[in-house]
Design an enzyme around this catalytic site. Structure first.
Site, PDB file in Angstrom:
ATOM      1  CB  THR A 159      -0.869   0.039   1.218  1.00 44.00           C
ATOM      2  OG1 THR A 159      -1.569  -1.198   1.137  1.00 44.00           O
ATOM      3  CG2 THR A 159      -1.820   1.235   1.275  1.00 44.00           C
ATOM      4  CD1 TRP A 209      -0.943   0.665  -6.402  1.00 41.11           C
ATOM      5  CD2 TRP A 209      -1.779   2.701  -4.972  1.00 41.11           C
ATOM      6  NE1 TRP A 209      -2.096   1.318  -6.897  1.00 41.11           N
ATOM      7  CE2 TRP A 209      -2.605   2.448  -6.257  1.00 41.11           C
ATOM      8  CE3 TRP A 209      -1.979   3.807  -4.125  1.00 41.11           C
ATOM      9  CZ2 TRP A 209      -3.615   3.588  -6.688  1.00 41.11           C
ATOM     10  CZ3 TRP A 209      -3.038   4.595  -4.692  1.00 41.11           C
ATOM     11  CH2 TRP A 209      -3.827   4.473  -5.739  1.00 41.11           C
ATOM     12  CG  HIS A 210      -0.173   5.801  -1.490  1.00 43.15           C
ATOM     13  ND1 HIS A 210      -0.536   4.633  -0.654  1.00 43.15           N
ATOM     14  CD2 HIS A 210      -1.248   6.681  -1.329  1.00 43.15           C
ATOM     15  CE1 HIS A 210      -1.998   4.834  -0.625  1.00 43.15           C
ATOM     16  NE2 HIS A 210      -2.621   5.954  -0.720  1.00 43.15           N
ATOM     17  N   GLY A 211       3.698   5.766  -4.067  1.00 43.19           N
ATOM     18  CA  GLY A 211       4.716   6.858  -4.823  1.00 43.19           C
ATOM     19  C   GLY A 211       5.843   5.791  -4.773  1.00 43.19           C
ATOM     20  CG  PHE A 237      -1.220   8.517  -6.482  1.00 41.70           C
ATOM     21  CD1 PHE A 237      -0.189   8.417  -5.716  1.00 41.70           C
ATOM     22  CD2 PHE A 237      -2.587   8.771  -5.590  1.00 41.70           C
ATOM     23  CE1 PHE A 237      -0.101   8.930  -4.473  1.00 41.70           C
ATOM     24  CE2 PHE A 237      -2.727   9.430  -4.481  1.00 41.70           C
ATOM     25  CZ  PHE A 237      -1.343   9.524  -4.117  1.00 41.70           C
TER      26      PHE A 237
END
Lengths: 467, 222
Positions: free
Chosen positions: A315, A318-320, A467
């Protein structure tokens, strides 16, 4: 193209509405598909090819899975889809991160690619993957019409950002959905609410964060640092939830029902609750396609903790593509495990305000990790928050506090369901005419103010670029 | 029923925006903003390929939006209601003054400029020409009592002190202006000083040379 622009509001939206409602039912998905490609190509002319590729690929993979169902070959389509989608995502989003890391570890000098990130790639690769996986698991029927499938992948309301719509949730609506004034009007109200959240709240409170984050750490005071991170918390919430509202509202106008994505996260009494209320579609995705396939909580505590760790590292990542996001994810993984093991039991016994304060503090500390790509800067900022800066208060920080206090109060109220409750009460008691007047005043008021702020060239960043 | 009306109102709002945009002719220059407005962009295929057209068109729509000045006013009013004490680098000061903010000094630029002045002064000195410099503080420094509470405000006097230290012959009018800060020496809606403000600076200049300025009464106000 972004929703919060004059081009979208006064050119794209009217055009798509006009054509969409003018063509007969059979043509509507094609209209959505074409306009969605145009919407995407507006900002990313080249990368639209990538999205078309992803569409054709997963369409084919779905058909392959269907064709070989019951034979050992049925895995082929699934594997291709997962490998290619994750491959695309890794190539475009993570290759430079990987190169820099490898260079750092081995002292090599591989040049970075500096590819611009295709907008929304993190969203649409997850969506198309979910389709093939669902078909493989038998949870969704295969889509034989490539136009309908293309409309699903590229559907502009949720294309470049949130929410992540799983195929199975709108499979039936793709083939038949209801268009009515009821849906359209509900959608309009939702869209305009989201527009207001983005343009009036997120952009304006974002200015405060912008000025604080640009201040030298050496000149930053404790008050300034807390103000800044509170501003960031509101900016990111109203930006993301505003975008989700606009997407859900637009979907509704075209007859789609998307799932809710935010549910007043800042009123949570625990971090566990926060993540049930924040970015719900992403949490659901990781639950359905990572956490549960890994065994979820049914294979003992040790495995469960491992699964939580995997999900939260992913997670974060995934955000960066940067270490601070990994740390941010890990931080939440640890907090959630702690809550599972003992903290939740304590919190349940404590008065409610303890839970609220603990949750908000945790979330704000998390946002510091999230906000600074450079971990060193992030830690420096944390130090200032806890007294290690240029004093507690400065006249500059007082000026910012006074300038933004009214907006902060509005943001606090708008983060709670208060307005919704009041509106509910009004609906139960007031006359139809009063309600209609209230709705129209709200609608035209938010539209007028949003247009005024868009025209005056105020700060209007697109936070999803990574994203 | 309610949703039907809302649907129609929303579509009418969009239609009104488009209709007015189409009917109203594009403007070339904005008197209020003192700048030329964006015209419909001439785009090449390259622009589109690189994705530049989006910003160009958004800028065009924004500059040519019907009733632009009114919308900008609406935004400023909203800002003031929401507690903002400045707009676009201008403070909403007391006594209906609008005072340009100078929150920090452009120290690098100031140093470079003062060094250049010093060079000029030295060069002139070789020909026996004396040079004196008057750096005039702006309203935000002289009228600092009128600024909003806690408003960041640079110490402009420190630049004059710095220039003096570098060996420039400075005529410091800070005190002369400050003594008269209750008179109308800076315009309320413009960043310049008034003729009266300029008079006090002139008087200080002459006094610093040991001469007597013409009294204010000898000047006629038009």
């Amino acid at each position: 193209m972004v929703f919060s622009s004059l081009t979208f509001l006064f050119v794209f939206l009217p055009a798509v509405l006009l054509v969409y409602f003018a063509v007969p039912r059979q043509g509507k998905n094609a209209v959505l598909f074409l306009f969605s490609l145009l919407f995407y190509a507006w900002g990313e002319p080249i990368y639209v090819l990538l999205m078309i590729f992803s569409t054709v690929l997963d369409y084919t993979c779905g058909r392959l899975v269907e064709k070989f169902r019951g034979t050992p070959k049925q895995k082929i389509g699934l594997l291709i889809s997962v490998i290619v989608n994750i491959g695309l995502l890794c190539f475009f989003k993570y290759s430079d991160f990987l190169i820099t890391t490898v260079n750092g570890v081995f002292g090599w000098n591989i040049p970075t690619l500096n590819l611009p990130l295709p907008i929304g790639i993190s969203f649409y690769t997850f969506q198309t993957m979910s389709y093939t996986i669902d078909v493989y698991r038998g949870e969704a029927k295969v889509q034989r019409n490539i136009i309908s499938f293309g409309a699903y992948v590229s559907l502009f309301p949720q294309l470049i950002a949130e929410p992540i719509v799983r195929y199975r949730d709108i499979a039936e609506q793709l083939d038949s959905r209801a268009h009515s004034f009821d849906n359209f009007g509900t959608g309009v109200k939702r869209f305009v609410t989201g527009l207001g959240k983005k343009v009036l709240l997120a952009n304006n409170i974002g200015l405060l964060w912008d000025s604080v984050s640009k201040t030298d750490a050496a000149r930053l005071t404790t008050l300034g640092a807390w103000l800044g991170i509170i501003a960031f918390a509101f900016q990111i919430y109203f930006d993301f939830s505003g975008y989700s509202d606009m997407a859900i509202g637009l979907g509704k106008m075209f007859g789609f029902d998307f799932n809710e994505n935010f549910n007043y996260p800042y009123i949570s009494k625990s971090v566990t609750e926060f993540w049930r209320r924040w970015h719900i579609s992403l949490g659901t995705w990781f639950r359905d396609y990572v956490y549960i396939p890994l065994g979820g909580n049914r294979r003992g505590l040790a495995i469960q903790i491992r699964n939580i760790a995997v999900v939260w590292l992913l997670t974060g990542f995934w955000h960066g593509a940067s270490w601070n996001f990994v740390l941010w994810g890990a931080f939440y993984g640890v907090m959630l495990v702690c809550e599972k093991l003992f903290l939740l039991k304590w919190l349940e016994k404590a008065p409610a305000f303890v839970g609220h304060i603990y949750t908000m503090l945790t979330v704000l500390l998390g946002w510091v990790l999230f906000a600074f790509d450079d971990l060193g800067q992030g830690f420096e900022y944390l130090k200032v928050m806890f007294g290690g800066g240029a004093g507690l208060v400065s006249s500059g920080a007082m000026y910012q506090l006074l300038s933004y206090l009214p907006l902060i109060l509005v943001c606090v109220i708008a983060s709670t369901p208060l307005a919704k409750l009041l509106y509910g009460k009004l609906t139960a008691t007031a006359h139809e005419g009063t309600l209609l007047t209230a709705d129209i005043v709200k609608l035209t008021g938010i539209c007028a103010l949003s247009v005024a702020f868009l025209i005056s060239g105020s700060y209007n960043p697109f936070l999803y670029f990574r994203f | 029923m309610r949703n039907k009306v809302i649907s129609i109102v929303f579509c009418l709002l969009l239609a009104a925006g488009i209709g007015a945009s189409v009917i109203m002719p594009d403007r070339y220059y904005s008197e209020n903003e003192k700048r030329t407005l964006k015209q419909f962009p001439k785009l090449t295929l390259d622009d589109v390929g690189e994705g530049r057209h989006g910003d160009e068109i958004e800028q065009y729509l924004s500059d040519q939006f019907p009733g632009r000045d009114g919308w900008v006013t609406l935004k400023t009013i909203t800002d003031r209601i929401s507690g903002k004490m400045e707009s676009n680098g201008v403070y909403f000061a007391s006594d209906s003054y609008l005072i340009e903010a100078h929150k920090s000094l452009p120290s690098k630029q100031a140093k470079a400029n003062i060094a250049a002045l010093k060079m000029l002064s030295d060069a002139l000195a070789e020909d026996n020409i004396s040079m004196r410099v008057m750096l005039v503080p702006t309203a935000s420094y002289i009228l600092s009592d009128k600024l909003p509470a806690f408003a960041p405000n640079a110490n402009q006097h420190s630049v004059i002190e710095y220039a003096e230290k570098q060996g420039l012959d400075m005529v410091d009018v800070t005190e002369a202006l400050s003594e008269h800060k209750n008179e109308y020496i800076y315009y309320k809606t413009d960043h310049h000083w008034t003729s009266l403000g300029a008079y006090y600076a002139y008087a200080e200049w002459l006094r610093s040379k040991g001469e007597t300025p013409d009294p204010l009464t000898t000047w006629t106000k038009r």
